[in-house]
Design a protein around this motif. Structure first.
Motif, PDB file in Angstrom:
ATOM      1  N   ASP A  58       0.826  -1.208   0.000  1.00  0.00           N
ATOM      2  CA  ASP A  58       0.000   0.000   0.000  1.00  0.00           C
ATOM      3  C   ASP A  58       0.861   1.259   0.000  1.00  0.00           C
ATOM      4  N   LEU A  59       1.912   1.243   0.837  1.00  0.00           N
ATOM      5  CA  LEU A  59       2.806   2.407   0.881  1.00  0.00           C
ATOM      6  C   LEU A  59       3.525   2.593  -0.449  1.00  0.00           C
ATOM      7  N   LEU A  60       3.967   1.468  -1.038  1.00  0.00           N
ATOM      8  CA  LEU A  60       4.648   1.537  -2.326  1.00  0.00           C
ATOM      9  C   LEU A  60       3.731   2.125  -3.386  1.00  0.00           C
ATOM     10  N   ALA A  61       2.487   1.642  -3.403  1.00  0.00           N
ATOM     11  CA  ALA A  61       1.538   2.153  -4.390  1.00  0.00           C
ATOM     12  C   ALA A  61       1.305   3.654  -4.201  1.00  0.00           C
ATOM     13  N   HIS A  62       1.158   4.068  -2.943  1.00  0.00           N
ATOM     14  CA  HIS A  62       0.920   5.490  -2.663  1.00  0.00           C
ATOM     15  C   HIS A  62       2.103   6.345  -3.090  1.00  0.00           C
TER      16      HIS A  62
END
Length: 337
Positions: free
Chosen positions: A137-141
């Motif tokens: 999720d952090l990577l996508a954000h």
């Protein structure tokens, strides 16, 4: 007969599991030596004890409910914690009703197995999965912001000076967005959804080859192979298998040749590079596994995730020309994995 009973009792005393027999009133009637060891009690102290007396107060209601299940349905399995001479232990407790020939209830028997380590491993695995999901999720954000900026500049560049290079860059950014979403889906659901149609596997493989930095590697033109698959997911699968061959396959300065072929079970992708050592084949599909220092370790994990989303199994073995061979079984039952 007496000798046989003595042998049986001695055999039960060798078990690592606790063995117990309770009468119809729920009082301890027989047990093996393991129970004495774990609770530091003599035979006189154990005789007649109720099942709930061994476990922590918070778990006693579950044990009582399990006892009711035994007398209602004939069997039960429950987990309960206890303070023992070996420290806190979580037991998996089984119970099987004992009746005589007339159906009269005589009591029940069962075993208590120490599952503390197993539960700890499951807890740590769950924590790792949670962290992996958070990372995705952090990577996508974090990636979507620079992606949006790059897409905006490309739109301006396309308006100012239309070019096939700009269009290719835009297509690359679109694919990167799709990859990000696939990773999030894989970490959240454990697999990737598929929308399957009949596709020519050879055509998809050639399209995937054009997306990979081949560094002089060669793809032998595959013969047409029709399969039912999600074309977009299959494209990703080939991209990752090809990237693995190009990145990890070369021996010295020799270029790698890759081929795709039909098999009796489905299809295979094979290269003539350095191959994968037998001792490494069990974990190369694990998330984060990499055979090189600068690898991300997610390429072959995504390959397996896509394969299993289709109900396929993937394995790696030696190629006929000495490299790695990835075999895909299209009829495998992966529902239990």
């Amino acid at each position: 007969m007496e000798d046989r009973c003595r042998v049986l009792m001695e055999a039960l005393d060798t078990l690592d599991d606790v063995f117990y027999v309770y009468d119809a009133d729920g009082q301890l009637l027989y047990w093996n030596a393991r129970l004495n060891e774990l609770f530091d009690k003599t035979d006189a102290e154990l005789e007649g004890m109720a099942p709930t007396e061994f476990f922590v107060a918070a778990d006693r209601p579950d044990v009582e409910a399990a006892l009711a299940d035994i007398f209602e349905s004939g069997w039960t399995i429950v987990e309960a914690r206890a303070e023992t001479t070996e420290g806190p232990v979580t037991f998996e407790l089984s119970g099987q009703l004992i009746t005589d020939e007339d159906g009269t209830v005589l009591g029940f028997s069962g075993t208590g197995r120490d599952v503390t380590e197993r539960l700890e491993r499951e807890w740590h695995l769950e924590r790792q999965n949670d962290r992996l999901t958070e990372f995705a999720d952090l990577l996508a954000h974090d990636l979507r912001t620079p992606l949006a900026v790059a897409s905006g500049h490309l739109e301006l560049a396309a308006e100012a000076s239309p070019s096939e290079h700009v269009e290719a860059a835009k297509a690359g950014l679109d694919r990167l967005e799709a990859i990000i979403e696939d990773i999030r889906t894989a970490t959240r659901e454990g697999t990737l959804a598929t929308d399957e149609v009949t596709v020519d596997l050879a055509a998809v493989a050639q399209a995937a080859w054009s997306h990979v930095e081949t560094d002089g590697a060669v793809l032998e033109p595959p013969a047409p192979i029709l399969v039912d698959a999600d074309e977009e997911r299959l494209l990703r699968l080939f991209e990752n298998v090809f990237a693995n061959a190009v990145t990890h396959g070369p021996v010295s300065d020799e270029r790698v040749t890759v081929r795709v072929e039909a098999t009796a079970e489905g299809f295979a992708v094979e290269d003539d590079g350095r191959g994968i050592d037998p001792e490494d084949r069990e974990w190369v599909f694990d998330p984060g596994a990499s055979l090189v220092a600068d690898g991300t370790g997610f390429g072959l994990y995504i390959v397996r995730a896509i394969a299993e989303a289709h109900g396929w199994a993937v394995s790696v073995t030696d190629g006929e020309r000495g490299g790695a061979r990835f075999e895909f079984d299209l009829d495998a039952d992966t529902t239990g994995q």
